[in-house]
Design a protein around this motif. Structure first.
Motif, short mmCIF file in Angstrom:
data_model
loop_
_atom_site.label_atom_id
_atom_site.label_comp_id
_atom_site.label_asym_id
_atom_site.label_seq_id
_atom_site.Cartn_x
_atom_site.Cartn_y
_atom_site.Cartn_z
N THR A 47 0.83 -1.20 0.00
CA THR A 47 0.00 0.00 0.00
C THR A 47 0.87 1.25 0.00
N ALA A 48 0.58 2.16 -0.94
CA ALA A 48 1.35 3.41 -1.00
C ALA A 48 0.78 4.39 0.02
N GLN A 49 1.57 4.75 1.02
CA GLN A 49 1.12 5.66 2.05
C GLN A 49 1.48 7.09 1.65
N ALA A 50 0.66 7.66 0.78
CA ALA A 50 0.95 9.00 0.29
C ALA A 50 0.49 10.03 1.31
N ALA A 51 1.39 10.89 1.72
CA ALA A 51 1.04 11.95 2.67
C ALA A 51 0.21 13.00 1.96
N PRO A 52 -0.65 13.73 2.70
CA PRO A 52 -1.43 14.80 2.07
C PRO A 52 -0.52 15.78 1.34
N GLY A 53 -0.87 16.05 0.09
CA GLY A 53 -0.07 16.93 -0.73
C GLY A 53 0.83 16.21 -1.70
N ASP A 54 1.07 14.90 -1.45
CA ASP A 54 1.89 14.12 -2.38
C ASP A 54 1.10 13.77 -3.63
N ASN A 55 1.81 13.29 -4.64
CA ASN A 55 1.18 12.90 -5.89
C ASN A 55 0.36 11.63 -5.72
N LEU A 56 -0.73 11.54 -6.49
CA LEU A 56 -1.54 10.33 -6.53
C LEU A 56 -0.88 9.35 -7.48
N VAL A 57 -0.57 8.15 -7.02
CA VAL A 57 0.13 7.16 -7.82
C VAL A 57 -0.87 6.17 -8.38
N LEU A 58 -1.02 6.13 -9.70
CA LEU A 58 -1.95 5.21 -10.34
C LEU A 58 -1.43 3.79 -10.23
N GLY A 59 -2.35 2.84 -10.11
CA GLY A 59 -1.97 1.44 -10.03
C GLY A 59 -1.61 0.99 -8.63
N THR A 60 -1.74 1.88 -7.64
CA THR A 60 -1.46 1.52 -6.25
C THR A 60 -2.61 2.00 -5.38
N THR A 61 -2.62 1.54 -4.14
CA THR A 61 -3.59 2.03 -3.17
C THR A 61 -3.00 3.25 -2.47
N ASN A 62 -3.70 4.38 -2.55
CA ASN A 62 -3.20 5.62 -1.97
C ASN A 62 -4.03 5.97 -0.74
N ASP A 63 -3.37 6.20 0.36
CA ASP A 63 -4.04 6.47 1.63
C ASP A 63 -3.68 7.87 2.10
N ALA A 64 -4.66 8.76 2.12
CA ALA A 64 -4.43 10.13 2.57
C ALA A 64 -4.88 10.32 4.01
N GLY A 65 -5.23 9.21 4.67
CA GLY A 65 -5.65 9.33 6.06
C GLY A 65 -6.98 10.06 6.18
N THR A 66 -7.06 11.00 7.11
CA THR A 66 -8.30 11.74 7.31
C THR A 66 -8.42 12.96 6.42
N ALA A 67 -7.37 13.26 5.65
CA ALA A 67 -7.40 14.44 4.79
C ALA A 67 -8.28 14.19 3.56
N SER A 68 -8.90 15.23 3.03
CA SER A 68 -9.75 15.13 1.85
C SER A 68 -8.90 15.03 0.59
N THR A 69 -9.40 14.29 -0.38
CA THR A 69 -8.74 14.18 -1.67
C THR A 69 -9.61 14.86 -2.72
N THR A 70 -9.04 15.78 -3.47
CA THR A 70 -9.79 16.57 -4.44
C THR A 70 -9.25 16.35 -5.84
N LEU A 71 -10.14 16.12 -6.79
CA LEU A 71 -9.77 16.03 -8.20
C LEU A 71 -10.11 17.37 -8.84
N VAL A 72 -9.10 18.05 -9.38
CA VAL A 72 -9.30 19.35 -10.02
C VAL A 72 -9.32 19.16 -11.53
N HIS A 73 -10.35 19.68 -12.17
CA HIS A 73 -10.51 19.50 -13.61
C HIS A 73 -10.69 20.85 -14.29
#
Length: 270
Positions: A41-67
């Motif tokens: 499991t990729a433990q990405a800290a809030p603010g890090d890049n989202l890694v495709l093909g892995t499980t990304n865990d931002a903990g309690t922080a919100s994840t936003t997709l900007v389009h």
């Protein structure tokens, strides 16, 4: 002519390659080496890049997709499975109030909520219904022995009429699977005097009436919209009961309320 030295055997080249490898290993750090050697499991800290093909865990922080709205629409797709997976949470209906516009939530009751300008529930078969019109179909006529075949409980008098105070159960399982309600017409005819007919799903008889008549020899019809109930192994039934006087009853079905149209078994043969 002096032959050129093979570059793979050039001592200076070998020194440069070893130096580059040493610098790369030192810059990457032991954490990266471990991640490459032991995938997990990729433990990405809030603010890090989202890694495709892995499980990304931002903990309690919100994840936003900007389009960028000026570009093509945002499209989420997984060619190996479903495009989007929503997991039911412990949210209650009250929790959906105040959500930011664009929020989507699944409540503990299984309802899906999308927050637009005014908010609203998404249509799903978990709680919503749809009315499916069917060809007008006579499902009961107590005057005709062949049209009594859907009666699964109760008894008629010697002339085939409903007896006062004796409920009969009409099963519609041949027309619908686990139906919610039925629309149609109910007609009384051949009564011996004033009386009342009540039609409902199942359970205790309600106090309301479906058709009332004041004299014998009347032919009287009324619109029918009733919940369907369950009786024994039958899952889509109506219960009918006359009061005061015996009467023949005719039930014509025109529509069924279901969670999904596939529950309707009656097809238009036209």
């Amino acid at each position: 002519m002096t032959p050129q030295q093979d570059s793979d055997h050039d001592p200076q080249r070998r020194r440069l390659l070893r130096r580059a490898a040493t610098v790369a290993a030192g810059g990457a750090g032991a954490g990266v080496v471990a991640a490459v050697g032991l995938p997990g499991t990729a433990q990405a800290a809030p603010g890090d890049n989202l890694v495709l093909g892995t499980t990304n865990d931002a903990g309690t922080a919100s994840t936003t997709l900007v389009h960028d709205a000026a570009q093509t629409p945002l499209h989420l797709e997984n060619t190996a499975g479903v495009p989007l997976r929503l997991v039911p949470s412990a949210l209650t209906t009250a929790d959906t109030r105040g959500f930011a516009t664009g929020s989507v939530a699944v409540t503990d009751e299984g309802g899906m909520y999308a927050q637009a300008q005014s908010g609203g529930w998404v249509w799903t078969s978990e709680w919503a219904t749809t009315s499916v019109a069917v060809p007008p179909t006579r499902v009961l006529d107590t005057r005709d022995v062949n049209l009594r075949r859907n009666l699964v409980s109760g008894s008629l008098d010697a002339n085939g009429r409903l007896q006062p105070g004796v409920p009969v159960v009409l099963a519609l399982d041949a027309y619908v699977r686990d139906g919610y309600a039925v629309k149609g017409n109910v007609t009384v005819v051949g009564m011996t005097g004033a009386g009342v007919l009540t039609v409902w799903g199942s359970g205790a008889k309600p106090t309301a009436s479906t058709v009332n008549w004041s004299t014998a020899g009347t032919i009287l019809s009324n619109f029918l919209f009733s919940q369907l109930g369950a009786f024994g192994s039958f899952r889509s039934v109506l219960t009918l009961q006359a009061a005061a006087s015996p009467t023949h009853v005719i039930v014509d079905m025109t529509s069924l309320l279901v969670g999904h149209p596939s529950q309707v078994l009656l097809k238009d043969e036209g």
